[in-house]
Motif scaffolding. Structure first.
Motif, short mmCIF file in Angstrom:
data_model
loop_
_atom_site.label_atom_id
_atom_site.label_comp_id
_atom_site.label_asym_id
_atom_site.label_seq_id
_atom_site.Cartn_x
_atom_site.Cartn_y
_atom_site.Cartn_z
N THR A 33 0.83 -1.20 0.00
CA THR A 33 0.00 0.00 0.00
C THR A 33 0.87 1.26 0.00
N GLY A 34 0.31 2.34 -0.55
CA GLY A 34 1.00 3.61 -0.53
C GLY A 34 1.41 4.11 -1.90
N LEU A 35 1.26 3.26 -2.92
CA LEU A 35 1.66 3.66 -4.27
C LEU A 35 0.56 3.48 -5.31
N ALA A 36 -0.58 2.99 -4.89
CA ALA A 36 -1.63 2.66 -5.85
C ALA A 36 -2.11 3.88 -6.63
N ALA A 37 -2.00 5.09 -6.03
CA ALA A 37 -2.51 6.29 -6.69
C ALA A 37 -1.54 6.83 -7.74
N TYR A 38 -0.34 6.26 -7.83
CA TYR A 38 0.66 6.77 -8.76
C TYR A 38 0.53 6.05 -10.10
N PRO A 88 5.00 0.59 -9.95
CA PRO A 88 5.33 -0.74 -10.49
C PRO A 88 4.24 -1.75 -10.15
N ALA A 89 3.15 -1.74 -10.90
CA ALA A 89 1.95 -2.52 -10.56
C ALA A 89 2.25 -4.01 -10.41
N GLU A 90 2.98 -4.59 -11.33
CA GLU A 90 3.26 -6.02 -11.27
C GLU A 90 4.11 -6.36 -10.06
N LEU A 91 5.10 -5.53 -9.77
CA LEU A 91 5.96 -5.77 -8.61
C LEU A 91 5.16 -5.65 -7.32
N LEU A 92 4.27 -4.67 -7.25
CA LEU A 92 3.43 -4.51 -6.06
C LEU A 92 2.51 -5.70 -5.88
N ARG A 93 2.02 -6.23 -6.96
CA ARG A 93 1.05 -7.33 -6.88
C ARG A 93 1.69 -8.64 -6.45
N THR A 94 2.92 -8.87 -6.88
CA THR A 94 3.55 -10.19 -6.65
C THR A 94 4.68 -10.16 -5.64
N ALA A 95 4.90 -9.04 -4.95
CA ALA A 95 6.08 -8.89 -4.09
C ALA A 95 6.16 -9.97 -3.02
N THR A 96 5.07 -10.26 -2.32
CA THR A 96 5.14 -11.25 -1.24
C THR A 96 5.43 -12.64 -1.80
N ARG A 97 4.88 -12.95 -2.97
CA ARG A 97 5.18 -14.25 -3.59
C ARG A 97 6.64 -14.32 -4.02
N ARG A 157 13.63 2.12 -10.55
CA ARG A 157 14.10 1.65 -9.24
C ARG A 157 13.75 2.58 -8.08
N LEU A 158 13.09 3.70 -8.34
CA LEU A 158 12.84 4.66 -7.27
C LEU A 158 11.47 5.29 -7.42
N TRP A 159 10.68 5.22 -6.36
CA TRP A 159 9.37 5.86 -6.33
C TRP A 159 9.22 6.62 -5.03
N ILE A 160 8.54 7.75 -5.08
CA ILE A 160 8.30 8.56 -3.88
C ILE A 160 6.91 8.21 -3.35
N GLU A 161 6.86 7.64 -2.15
CA GLU A 161 5.58 7.28 -1.53
C GLU A 161 4.84 8.52 -1.04
N LYS A 162 5.58 9.45 -0.46
CA LYS A 162 4.97 10.67 0.07
C LYS A 162 6.07 11.68 0.35
N LEU A 163 5.71 12.96 0.29
CA LEU A 163 6.64 14.00 0.70
C LEU A 163 6.01 14.77 1.86
N ARG A 164 6.76 14.89 2.95
CA ARG A 164 6.25 15.58 4.12
C ARG A 164 7.13 16.78 4.44
N LEU A 165 6.49 17.81 4.94
CA LEU A 165 7.18 19.04 5.30
C LEU A 165 7.19 19.19 6.81
#
Length: 417
Positions: free
Chosen positions: A16-21, A25-34, A322-330
């Motif tokens: 969770t945390g990247l679905a809105a982007y 990496p949809a495939e990597l997010l879907r199969t990561a635990t496997r 290889r790099l995605w930003i989940e969130k930016l906080r100030l």
């Protein structure tokens, strides 16, 4: 002789945390635990381990379909071909009460029962494994006190899914203490439930391997299992096996030297470049938090949307796939030199006086709350959920918002002249 201790695999649990982007990496997010679990099985075969322990939460609850079970059976089949037995205990997420779908497993998989603690004996290795699966998800009894006595002269391993003492971040299931575990007389306790790696060496070795794959920013850092060596009923080395396929990271960037948004972006970009250089080839999901007392504080506060876009663009230019930003906080604060402008004797000084007194003016605060609530009522739900400041106003915490915005506004106006 060696075994692997794993836990909290949560097969097919979503990241969770990247679905809105749109570029996530949809495939990597879907199969990561496997993929992480398949990596673990590969290591087990390559290392020719003697057996594998899974200390609970293999699954993340009832399967959506049988594909989750079929995948697990296929991995167990790989271990069967390599003559590696598996000792499986169910925890709160895959307790009897949580699972309605099941499949027959290969005969190299041995499941601890849920009605009482049981012992599996490996005579050739002189190893005894003691454990009990959860019957109900909300198991709050101390299960360890009823575990069997150790087998004399053998290596005794207790397998338990527990919060243990001091782990307030996790649900308080099967509670027990380190002293109680040591009192059982086992040489090793293979624990599950806590998703962080922890190890104690005292009268015995007690360990949480953590989960195999981080699924959100609260599970940042390297993830995997433990490779444990033993000989003559004694535990030797305990080494981490990192098998995760995507890693979460919380990156704090000190932007105190920055005097503009552009400079803050440059500092954030450099910090991201250094992180990528150190991470190797593993994909990273990063939460960036800007900190420090900065001259750019006021400007950053007013241009958060542009700031986030600038950092996302920089991450895309250096990280590729290889790099995605989940969130930016100030989390910056006003620069000390801009914090007190009373000596100016102008409108900026007047503004500082008004801001300092605002939170103690009940008429002003009531008017502000009414205006803000009208504004919030027009916002989409996703915006309300995404902004902590909006949630604070809805909870009646307007004073905290005034304290945060006041210095930023003052800093911005003072800098603008």
């Amino acid at each position: 002789m060696r075994f692997i201790h794993a836990a909290d695999i949560h097969l097919d649990s979503p990241l969770t945390g990247l679905a809105a982007y749109p570029d996530a990496p949809a495939e990597l997010l879907r199969t990561a635990t496997r993929d992480a679990f398949a990596n673990l099985v590969t290591v087990a075969i390559e290392e020719k381990i003697d057996f594998l322990i899974i200390a609970g939460d293999l699954y993340d609850g009832n399967w959506k379909d049988f594909n989750t079970g079929i995948f697990f059976s296929s991995q167990m089949g790989r271990l069967k071909v390599a003559a590696i037995p598996v000792y499986l205990l169910y925890g709160n997420h895959d307790a009897d009460s949580e699972m309605t779908r099941t499949l027959s497993l290969p005969d190299n998989v041995h499941r601890f029962p849920s009605n009482k603690a049981a012992t599996f004996r490996l005579p050739g290795l002189k190893v005894a494994l003691h454990g009990r699966s959860f019957k109900d998800a909300a198991t709050t009894d101390n299960l360890a006190v009823n575990y069997p006595d150790p087998v004399a002269g053998w290596l005794n391993i207790g397998v338990l899914h527990t919060a243990l003492e001091g782990n307030s971040a996790h649900a308080h299931y099967a509670p027990c203490s380190i002293a109680e575990l040591e009192a059982r007389g086992y040489q090793y306790w293979a624990l599950g439930h806590v998703h962080e790696y922890k190890l104690w060496r005292g009268d015995c070795v007690i360990a949480f391997p953590g989960n195999l794959q981080g699924r959100h920013i609260r599970e940042a850092g390297p993830r995997g299992a433990l490779l444990v060596s033993f000989e003559n009923a004694e535990i030797g080395t305990v080494d981490r096996l990192l098998v995760d396929v995507l890693r979460w990271h919380a990156l704090e960037v000190d932007v105190a030297p920055a005097d503009s948004l552009a400079e803050a972006v440059r500092l954030a970009g450099r910090a991201l470049e250094q992180l990528v250089e150190k991470s190797g080839v593993l994909p990273l999901v990063v939460r960036v938090t800007l900190t420090g007392a900065s001259k750019a504080h006021g400007e950053l506060f007013g241009l958060e949307t542009q700031l986030r876009a600038e950092v996302l663009a920089h991450a895309a230019s250096i990280g590729s796939e290889r790099l995605w930003i989940e969130k930016l906080r100030l989390d910056t604060s006003p620069h000390a030199l801009a914090g007190d402008v009373t000596a100016r004797l102008d409108a900026v000084a007047d503004l500082q006086a008004l801001l300092s007194a605002a939170e103690f003016d009940p008429v002003f605060m009531k008017s502000l709350e009414e205006d803000l609530m009208q504004l919030i009522g027009k916002l989409p739900l996703e915006v309300i959920d995404a902004l902590a400041s909006v949630r604070s106003v809805r909870a009646g915490e307007t004073r905290a918002l005034v304290r945060a915005i006041g210095p930023a506004l003052l800093d911005y106006v003072a800098k603008a002249g």
